[in-house]
Motif scaffolding. Structure first.
Motif, PDB file in Angstrom:
ATOM      1  N   THR A 128      -5.544 -32.185  54.279  1.00 24.14           N
ATOM      2  CA  THR A 128      -6.787 -31.821  54.968  1.00 24.14           C
ATOM      3  C   THR A 128      -7.817 -32.893  54.678  1.00 24.14           C
ATOM      4  N   TRP A 129      -8.517 -33.357  55.697  1.00 29.95           N
ATOM      5  CA  TRP A 129      -9.528 -34.390  55.474  1.00 29.95           C
ATOM      6  C   TRP A 129     -10.822 -33.749  55.008  1.00 29.95           C
ATOM      7  N   PRO A 130     -11.647 -34.510  54.265  1.00 37.47           N
ATOM      8  CA  PRO A 130     -12.973 -33.994  53.909  1.00 37.47           C
ATOM      9  C   PRO A 130     -13.667 -33.600  55.213  1.00 37.47           C
TER      10      PRO A 130
ATOM     11  N   ILE B 298      -7.387 -30.798  59.766  1.00 44.22           N
ATOM     12  CA  ILE B 298      -6.062 -30.775  59.142  1.00 44.22           C
ATOM     13  C   ILE B 298      -5.157 -31.809  59.805  1.00 44.22           C
ATOM     14  N   ALA B 299      -4.755 -32.824  59.046  1.00 44.78           N
ATOM     15  CA  ALA B 299      -3.831 -33.844  59.569  1.00 44.78           C
ATOM     16  C   ALA B 299      -2.398 -33.352  59.479  1.00 44.78           C
ATOM     17  N   LEU B 300      -2.134 -32.561  58.430  1.00 49.17           N
ATOM     18  CA  LEU B 300      -0.777 -32.095  58.169  1.00 49.17           C
ATOM     19  C   LEU B 300      -0.853 -30.678  57.622  1.00 49.17           C
TER      20      LEU B 300
ATOM     21  N   SER C   9       0.555 -40.052  69.319  1.00 51.11           N
ATOM     22  CA  SER C   9      -0.522 -40.545  68.476  1.00 51.11           C
ATOM     23  C   SER C   9      -1.350 -39.377  67.944  1.00 51.11           C
ATOM     24  N   GLY C  10      -1.663 -39.418  66.649  1.00 51.33           N
ATOM     25  CA  GLY C  10      -2.546 -38.422  66.055  1.00 51.33           C
ATOM     26  C   GLY C  10      -1.847 -37.177  65.538  1.00 51.33           C
ATOM     27  N   CYS C  11      -0.501 -37.124  65.606  1.00 49.34           N
ATOM     28  CA  CYS C  11       0.205 -35.894  65.200  1.00 49.34           C
ATOM     29  C   CYS C  11       0.455 -35.831  63.693  1.00 49.34           C
ATOM     30  N   GLY C  12       0.135 -36.903  62.975  1.00 48.81           N
ATOM     31  CA  GLY C  12       0.255 -36.851  61.516  1.00 48.81           C
ATOM     32  C   GLY C  12       1.381 -37.684  60.930  1.00 48.81           C
ATOM     33  N   LYS C  13       2.004 -38.532  61.714  1.00 50.73           N
ATOM     34  CA  LYS C  13       3.143 -39.334  61.243  1.00 50.73           C
ATOM     35  C   LYS C  13       2.743 -40.255  60.087  1.00 50.73           C
ATOM     36  N   THR C  14       1.664 -41.009  60.305  1.00 49.19           N
ATOM     37  CA  THR C  14       1.242 -41.966  59.274  1.00 49.19           C
ATOM     38  C   THR C  14       0.802 -41.232  58.011  1.00 49.19           C
ATOM     39  N   THR C  15       0.128 -40.113  58.188  1.00 44.15           N
ATOM     40  CA  THR C  15      -0.309 -39.331  57.028  1.00 44.15           C
ATOM     41  C   THR C  15       0.897 -38.889  56.196  1.00 44.15           C
ATOM     42  N   LEU C  16       1.953 -38.419  56.861  1.00 41.74           N
ATOM     43  CA  LEU C  16       3.163 -37.993  56.152  1.00 41.74           C
ATOM     44  C   LEU C  16       3.808 -39.180  55.424  1.00 41.74           C
TER      45      LEU C  16
HETATM   46  N1  LIG Z   1      -8.863 -41.165  56.591  1.00 40.69           N
HETATM   47  C1  LIG Z   1      -8.968 -40.223  57.554  1.00 40.69           C
HETATM   48  N2  LIG Z   1     -10.037 -39.387  57.584  1.00 40.69           N
HETATM   49  C2  LIG Z   1     -10.145 -38.434  58.534  1.00 40.69           C
HETATM   50  N3  LIG Z   1      -9.237 -38.225  59.502  1.00 40.69           N
HETATM   51  C3  LIG Z   1      -8.163 -39.017  59.514  1.00 40.69           C
HETATM   52  C4  LIG Z   1      -7.963 -40.061  58.558  1.00 40.69           C
HETATM   53  N4  LIG Z   1      -6.793 -40.677  58.838  1.00 40.69           N
HETATM   54  C5  LIG Z   1      -6.286 -40.062  59.912  1.00 40.69           C
HETATM   55  N5  LIG Z   1      -7.088 -39.053  60.320  1.00 40.69           N
HETATM   56  C6  LIG Z   1      -6.812 -38.089  61.414  1.00 40.69           C
HETATM   57  O1  LIG Z   1      -5.665 -37.325  61.041  1.00 40.69           O
HETATM   58  C7  LIG Z   1      -4.828 -37.064  62.166  1.00 40.69           C
HETATM   59  C8  LIG Z   1      -3.435 -37.616  61.927  1.00 40.69           C
HETATM   60  O2  LIG Z   1      -3.508 -39.025  61.851  1.00 40.69           O
HETATM   61  P1  LIG Z   1      -2.229 -39.942  61.658  1.00 40.69           P
HETATM   62  O3  LIG Z   1      -1.418 -39.411  60.532  1.00 40.69           O
HETATM   63  O4  LIG Z   1      -2.723 -41.337  61.533  1.00 40.69           O
HETATM   64  O5  LIG Z   1      -1.434 -39.731  63.030  1.00 40.69           O
HETATM   65  P2  LIG Z   1      -0.303 -40.632  63.718  1.00 40.69           P
HETATM   66  O6  LIG Z   1       0.164 -41.636  62.729  1.00 40.69           O
HETATM   67  O7  LIG Z   1       0.742 -39.660  64.146  1.00 40.69           O
HETATM   68  O8  LIG Z   1      -0.958 -41.278  64.908  1.00 40.69           O
HETATM   69  C9  LIG Z   1      -5.529 -37.703  63.346  1.00 40.69           C
HETATM   70  O9  LIG Z   1      -6.262 -36.716  63.998  1.00 40.69           O
HETATM   71  C10 LIG Z   1      -6.430 -38.750  62.714  1.00 40.69           C
HETATM   72  O10 LIG Z   1      -7.537 -39.007  63.531  1.00 40.69           O
END
Ligand SMILES: Nc1ncnc2c1ncn2[C@@H]1O[C@H](COP(=O)(O)OP(=O)(O)O)[C@@H](O)[C@H]1O
Ligand SMILES: [Mg+2]
Length: 336
Positions: free
Chosen positions: A24-26, A30-32, A51-58
């Motif tokens: 969860t972002w500040p 919720i990213a994940l 794009s934006g589904c949370g792949k990079t976050t995971l």
């Molecule tokens: N540092 C961050 N602070 C706040 N929101 C973020 C941050 N990084 C990513 N997000 C948000 O979290 C969600 C998931 O991002 P991300 O994991 O990058 O998705 P993907 O890689 O699938 O495109 C998106 O809505 C993105 O805008």
């Protein structure tokens, strides 16, 4: 993608387990959502989604670049690494942007992780030469980064990630910046590389063809959740929901006597028939198949992919067959 296990686990590879990992972002977005995920040693798991589904976050949670929300745990071979920073997890990372050091030459970039780890000079040189050969960069060790093509840069980034013999390789859309031809070539090279290394790998992409070609398994992600995890065949033939079905290919929505089901255009066949329920609207030659757009009297549309042999022309009446049965007599069709 054969469906069978493709590679033996390398000595260096680890099994990865995520337990209750959310992010969860500040501010509260919720990213994940909290999820559990097991990746076998030596497996290539593809994270596929828009794009934006949370792949990079995971991916960053696995890398140790991001901490999970309270309660989430990350394990490498059963060891809790949740609090270990990235430099102590022995992961290699490759990014879309390459993220190479412009002030170092090719050899300097590839040897970077070895120097950081204090590998002796002679051993580091041998390893760099080995990587140059493995990535078909022989003779380019002294080349400046800006004098390389995009494909060569991504090979250098791969070599740099692999040189220190990481236990896990994490790749975030590594081919997205390359043109289609080069993307397919490098995709094949990466596939062969992952097979021969037997390393545990997590590969992020939004490209379903790339996911099908590379993954032992694919995790289809939707809005911070894993919608389905399985082989490419599982996702294609038995999608868990409409999102997965639509993301990995085209579908028609058919009402059959057994209930509504999603049917791929290539699973429909056409037969010319004056009493057929559909009219051909458009037939487009796509190379491997002809995509035929059909409409019935109620205006409902279907798409069928058929071989380029005697394809009915726009205006012709046809019967549409699914698994040998005519849709008009056995079932009604409705648009996806
Ligand atoms: N540092 C961050 N602070 C706040 N929101 C973020 C941050 N990084 C990513 N997000 C948000 O979290 C969600 C998931 O991002 P991300 O994991 O990058 O998705 P993907 O890689 O699938 O495109 C998106 O809505 C993105 O805008
Ligand atoms: Mg991303």
């Amino acid at each position: 993608m054969g469906g069978e296990p493709r590679r033996a686990a390398g000595a260096m590879s680890v099994a990865i387990r995520l337990a209750g990992c959310g992010r969860t972002w500040p501010g509260g977005s919720i990213a994940l959502h909290p999820l559990d995920l097991d990746i076998a040693a030596g497996e290539t798991l593809v994270l596929l989604g828009p794009s934006g589904c949370g792949k990079t976050t995971l991916l960053r949670l696995i890398a140790g670049l991001e901490a999970p929300d309270a309660g989430g745990r990350v394990f490498f071979d059963g060891e809790d690494v949740t609090r270990l920073p990235i430099e102590r997890r022995h992961v290699g990372m490759v990014f879309q942007s390459y993220a190479l050091f412009p002030n170092m030459d090719v050899a300097g970039n590839i040897g970077y992780g070895l120097r950081v780890r204090g590998v002796a000079r002679a051993a580091a040189r041998r390893r760099v030469d080995e990587m140059l050969a493995m990535m078909r960069l022989d003779g380019l060790g002294g080349r400046r980064i800006e004098a390389l093509s995009g494909g060569q840069r991504q090979r250098v980034a791969l070599a740099r990630a692999i040189a220190p013999r990481p236990r896990v390789l994490l790749l975030d859309e590594p081919l997205s910046a390359l043109d289609a031809r080069l993307r397919e070539q490098l995709r094949q090279e990466i596939d062969a590389l992952l097979r021969s290394l037997g390393i545990t790998a997590v590969y992020v992409t939004h490209d379903q063809a790339e996911a099908m070609a590379l993954g032992d398994r694919i995790a289809a992600m939707e809005k911070g959740r894993i919608a389905q995890i399985g082989t490419g065949r599982d996702l294609y033939h038995r999608p868990a929901n409409d999102f997965v079905a639509g993301f990995v290919g085209d579908t028609n929505r058919l009402a059959t006597p057994e209930g509504e089901r999603l049917v791929r255009p290539e699973h429909l066949a056409l037969r010319r028939s004056a009493t057929g329920g559909f009219t051909v609207v458009q037939a487009t030659f796509l190379g491997p198949v002809v995509r035929v757009l059909l409409r019935d009297a109620a205006g409902r549309e279907l798409r069928a992919d058929v071989p380029d042999e005697d394809v009915p022309a726009p205006g012709e009446r046809v019967a549409v067959l699914f698994q040998g049965r005519s849709l008009e007599t056995e079932a009604a069709a409705s648009p996806a």
